[in-house]
Design an enzyme around this catalytic site. Structure first.
Site, PDB file in Angstrom:
ATOM      1  N   TYR A  46       0.839  -1.208   0.000  1.00 50.80           N
ATOM      2  CA  TYR A  46       0.000   0.000   0.000  1.00 50.80           C
ATOM      3  C   TYR A  46       0.873   1.257   0.000  1.00 50.80           C
ATOM      4  CZ  TYR A  46      -3.260   3.598   1.546  1.00 50.80           C
ATOM      5  OH  TYR A  46      -4.001   4.746   1.642  1.00 50.80           O
ATOM      6  N   GLU A  47       1.911   1.264   0.862  1.00 54.20           N
ATOM      7  CA  GLU A  47       2.795   2.441   0.920  1.00 54.20           C
ATOM      8  C   GLU A  47       3.509   2.639  -0.413  1.00 54.20           C
ATOM      9  OE1 GLU A  47       4.489   2.753   5.419  1.00 54.20           O
ATOM     10  OE2 GLU A  47       4.707   0.788   4.461  1.00 54.20           O
ATOM     11  N   TYR A  48       3.923   1.529  -1.018  1.00 52.62           N
ATOM     12  CA  TYR A  48       4.577   1.610  -2.327  1.00 52.62           C
ATOM     13  C   TYR A  48       3.607   2.186  -3.369  1.00 52.62           C
ATOM     14  CZ  TYR A  48       6.924   0.087  -6.622  1.00 52.62           C
ATOM     15  OH  TYR A  48       7.516   0.062  -7.861  1.00 52.62           O
ATOM     16  N   SER A  66      27.837 -16.871 -28.862  1.00 49.92           N
ATOM     17  CA  SER A  66      27.250 -18.023 -28.172  1.00 49.92           C
ATOM     18  C   SER A  66      28.391 -18.838 -27.569  1.00 49.92           C
ATOM     19  CB  SER A  66      26.435 -18.875 -29.141  1.00 49.92           C
ATOM     20  OG  SER A  66      27.243 -19.280 -30.226  1.00 49.92           O
ATOM     21  N   LYS A  77      23.921 -21.453 -15.899  1.00 48.04           N
ATOM     22  CA  LYS A  77      23.521 -20.970 -17.227  1.00 48.04           C
ATOM     23  C   LYS A  77      21.998 -20.840 -17.231  1.00 48.04           C
ATOM     24  CE  LYS A  77      24.373 -21.718 -22.151  1.00 48.04           C
ATOM     25  NZ  LYS A  77      23.002 -21.540 -22.637  1.00 48.04           N
ATOM     26  N   ARG A  96      20.008 -10.664 -28.677  1.00 52.01           N
ATOM     27  CA  ARG A  96      21.248 -11.166 -29.256  1.00 52.01           C
ATOM     28  C   ARG A  96      21.164 -11.234 -30.783  1.00 52.01           C
ATOM     29  NH1 ARG A  96      22.994 -16.035 -30.998  1.00 52.01           N
ATOM     30  NH2 ARG A  96      25.242 -16.261 -31.078  1.00 52.01           N
ATOM     31  N   LYS A 121      34.044 -19.984 -16.979  1.00 54.12           N
ATOM     32  CA  LYS A 121      34.721 -18.856 -17.621  1.00 54.12           C
ATOM     33  C   LYS A 121      36.103 -18.638 -17.008  1.00 54.12           C
ATOM     34  CE  LYS A 121      30.325 -16.313 -18.034  1.00 54.12           C
ATOM     35  NZ  LYS A 121      29.598 -15.099 -17.610  1.00 54.12           N
ATOM     36  N   LYS A 153      26.701 -28.984 -20.363  1.00 55.80           N
ATOM     37  CA  LYS A 153      25.296 -29.367 -20.410  1.00 55.80           C
ATOM     38  C   LYS A 153      25.101 -30.691 -19.666  1.00 55.80           C
ATOM     39  CE  LYS A 153      23.705 -25.985 -22.935  1.00 55.80           C
ATOM     40  NZ  LYS A 153      22.890 -26.189 -24.127  1.00 55.80           N
ATOM     41  N   CYS A 206     -16.894 -35.390 -11.508  1.00 58.25           N
ATOM     42  CA  CYS A 206     -18.307 -35.026 -11.358  1.00 58.25           C
ATOM     43  C   CYS A 206     -19.274 -36.093 -11.866  1.00 58.25           C
ATOM     44  CB  CYS A 206     -18.578 -33.707 -12.083  1.00 58.25           C
ATOM     45  SG  CYS A 206     -18.495 -33.865 -13.886  1.00 58.25           S
TER      46      CYS A 206
END
Length: 665
Positions: A33-35, A81, A112, A133, A283, A307, A404
């Site tokens: 609410y304040e936000y 890539s 990843k 990309r 990396k 992978k 049902c």
């Protein structure tokens, strides 16, 4: 005026601070609410003082005007890539090539994230452009859409040129919510969160992107004009200081054996993550050594993606149960002896449909092999026939809905068995949301969230119960007050007066769209006449073939549906056409009209309904019989076809002139 400008800047900083606390740190300091009050104040000031508007204000996160197309962007730094490796042997081979070139190195191991890669450019501390990309060299400008991601800073304190690369993704919970909503509205489901994220970031209407609640992890600095950064991990730490949400899991490893150990650890828990990953990235940490290693035309030599292999496990199929989805689809589900796979314990798996069970000859009691499709949904992929002992039991799909008891029907040419009972508890939410939707009964304010509230509080059990609601039933519900309760009740009561075609479409009869509902209403005049009609009678209606006719006939043969219709009648909902004797002049009588492109004053359904009310016939294709083509913005191939056939072209302004004589438009 200076005070106003100062307050606007102050509000922007406060709101962005709280965005970061909520969306990045998951540690909110103020209430919703304040936000909302802060955001409301900022919106009001920006509307009153448009000279102080900024393209990077938090108010812009809701999405700007729809785009006609995406502009191309030439990447200053190619978005390469990664080379994939599928075994630790391949990973070690890559490592050996690295150390033979630059000597011993440190590695950073990161998740990843499975999403859509984007580059984001900041100049003078302001976000100025975001691009996909693409092919690595040329991408698409998606700036407006990326700005809707609330965890991404629109402004940073560093005034140097900074270009970062990140992965836009959709959290699993949001993916489930989105697909649930699409299922309710009978829209095609997204196959996985990555497809959903990619589709969302490439929406021409940024408002749709804003509704999707995308997120982003930043994982690399592409360009930076500030002080030199020596190591990748230091770059990520600096980005974090600037307010970016950086790669959530990252380890600095001294050698390849430590890298392999971390990959194995991450593999054990990847199923517990709130987002999808499609592997782990390794990396080189030292940026100067990256420069020496360089790159090929497509991939950097200083990084690879490991992978995980698709994991399969053997287990026992203990039972097959039936689940009824929100569209009435009855799906067989395997109950398994629990087995851990892809980081989670699995005790259920989908069997898709009756044909799938028959093709694979799956029986209760079989030993089966399971795997996770896309590492999300477990499925039975094969039977271990050599382990059968004769105690296995064949499975048969039911004739009635297991929830049902309503009639279960499998349409010709379909693999799915469906419950035909509109009031089936398993599909009730979908049916009510569809009933209230704009093209059906058009009950303003009655969306999926409100329907959930009403169902959860036992205020309704079916769509007909809506008409027996009172204001006092709603006032104490969350998000409701006296005014909003009165407004919703008024909208519900007003919908009683709708034409039969809307009600008929709102019933959600399979294959009966708006056009079919209109044709049925025009032919039969009342719902009772439709209910009494046989399949042959229904097939006399324009564009109603045997498949649709049979679906309608089966729907009104179901006892639960007839009981629901009686309840609607008791509530006073209109069950007949209102168009007989309409005073609207039939200015389009005898004309066949095609609509193409986006109109400013009408939705497609609105303009087609209007044309029909004024005596015209709407066609989906251009031919020599077409009287004229109504053309809006971004028309498709129909315009070209009309020009080739020398058919009259009418724009929206000309169309509005044509209908001026018609009343109540």
């Amino acid at each position: 005026m200076e005070d106003i400008k100062k307050r606007i800047e102050e509000l922007r900083e406060i709101i962005e601070y709280h965005n970061h606390k909520y969306y990045v740190e998951d540690n909110p300091e103020i209430s919703d609410y304040e936000y909302d009050m802060l955001m409301r104040e900022l919106k009001k000031l920006e509307e009153e003082y448009p000279e102080f508007k900024s393209p990077n204000s938090p108010t812009e996160r809701v999405g700007g005007k729809p785009l006609k197309e995406f502009q191309q962007v030439q990447h200053a730094v190619p978005m390469l890539s990664l080379q994939d490796v599928f075994s630790f042997e391949e990973l070690k081979d890559w490592h050996n090539r690295v150390v033979s070139t630059v000597g011993e190195v440190e590695y950073v191991v990161e998740l990843k994230i499975d999403g859509l890669s984007v580059s984001i450019l900041y100049e003078n501390g302001e976000l100025v452009r975001a691009a996909t990309r693409g092919d690595g060299n040329i991408g698409e400008d998606v700036t407006q859409n990326v700005k809707t991601i609330k965890s991404l800073p629109l402004r940073i304190k560093d005034k140097n040129l900074l270009e970062v690369r990140g992965e836009v993704y959709m959290p699993k919970k949001e993916f489930e919510r989105l697909n649930e909503e699409r299922e309710i509205l009978e829209l095609p489901l997204f196959a996985n969160p990555r497809n959903a994220a990619a589709g969302s970031i490439r929406q021409l209407d940024p408002k749709i992107t804003a509704e999707r609640k995308l997120d982003i992890f930043i994982f690399n600095i592409q360009r930076y004009s500030g002080p030199k950064i020596e190591k990748h991990k230091d770059g990520l730490e600096y980005l974090k200081e600037l307010g970016f949400k950086v790669s959530p899991v990252r380890y600095v490893c001294k050698d390849i054996d430590e890298v392999i150990e971390k990959i194995q650890q991450l593999g054990e828990t990847r199923g517990d993550l709130p987002y999808d990953i499609d592997g782990v990235v390794v990396k080189v940490n030292e940026l100067d050594k990256r420069d020496i290693l360089g790159q090929t035309a497509k991939t950097p030599r200083w990084a690879v993606a490991y992978k995980y292999p698709a994991e399969k496990k053997k287990t026992k199929l203990k039972d097959i149960i039936l689940q009824v989805g929100r569209t009435g689809a009855i799906t067989p589900t395997a109950i398994l002896e629990p087995v851990r796979i892809a980081g989670t314990t699995v005790s259920r798996a989908t069997l898709h449909n009756e044909d799938y069970i028959r093709e694979k000859d799956i029986k209760i009691g079989d030993t089966v092999i399971i795997q996770k499709a896309g590492e999300i949904i477990p499925e039975v992929v094969e039977v271990v026939f050599e382990e059968r002992d004769g105690s296995e039991v064949a499975f048969e799909m039911p004739k009635n809905c297991p929830v049902c008891g309503g009639l279960a029907v499998r349409e010709e040419g379909e693999a799915v068995l469906r419950c035909t009972n509109m009031s089936c508890p398993a599909q009730i939410k979908r049916s009510i949301v569809h009933f209230a939707s704009r093209d059906a009964m058009n009950i303003e304010g009655l969306g999926p969230q409100v329907v959930n509230l009403l169902l959860d509080n036992n205020l309704i059990k079916d769509a007909a119960d809506l008409y027996f609601l009172k204001e006092e039933d709603l006032v104490n519900l969350p998000r409701f007050g006296k005014k909003s309760a009165a407004k919703l009740i008024q909208a519900i009561q007003k919908s009683k007066e709708n034409d039969l075609e809307r009600f008929l479409f709102g019933l959600g009869i399979r294959y009966v769209g708006l056009k079919s509902a209109k044709n049925l209403t025009k032919h039969f005049k009342t719902l009772d006449n439709i209910i009494k009609a046989g399949i042959e009678d229904l097939m006399q209606v324009e564009e109603i073939g045997e498949k649709i006719a049979r679906s309608i006939f089966e729907f009104f043969k179901e006892e639960h549906n007839l009981e629901l219709i009686e309840k609607f009648k008791l509530a006073g909902v209109n069950m007949a056409t209102l168009k007989e004797g309409s005073a609207a002049p039939q200015i389009f009588e005898g004309k066949t009209i095609v609509v193409t492109g986006t109109l400013e004053k009408f939705t497609r359904d609105e303009v087609e309904s209007l044309i029909e009310r004024l005596g015209g016939k709407v066609s989906g294709s251009v031919s020599k019989k077409t009287s004229f083509v109504l053309v809006g913005e971004s028309p498709g191939s129909k315009l070209k076809k009309a020009q080739e056939l020398n058919i009259k072209i009418v724009n929206e302004a000309e169309f509005l002139e044509m209908i001026k004589e018609a009343e109540n438009i």
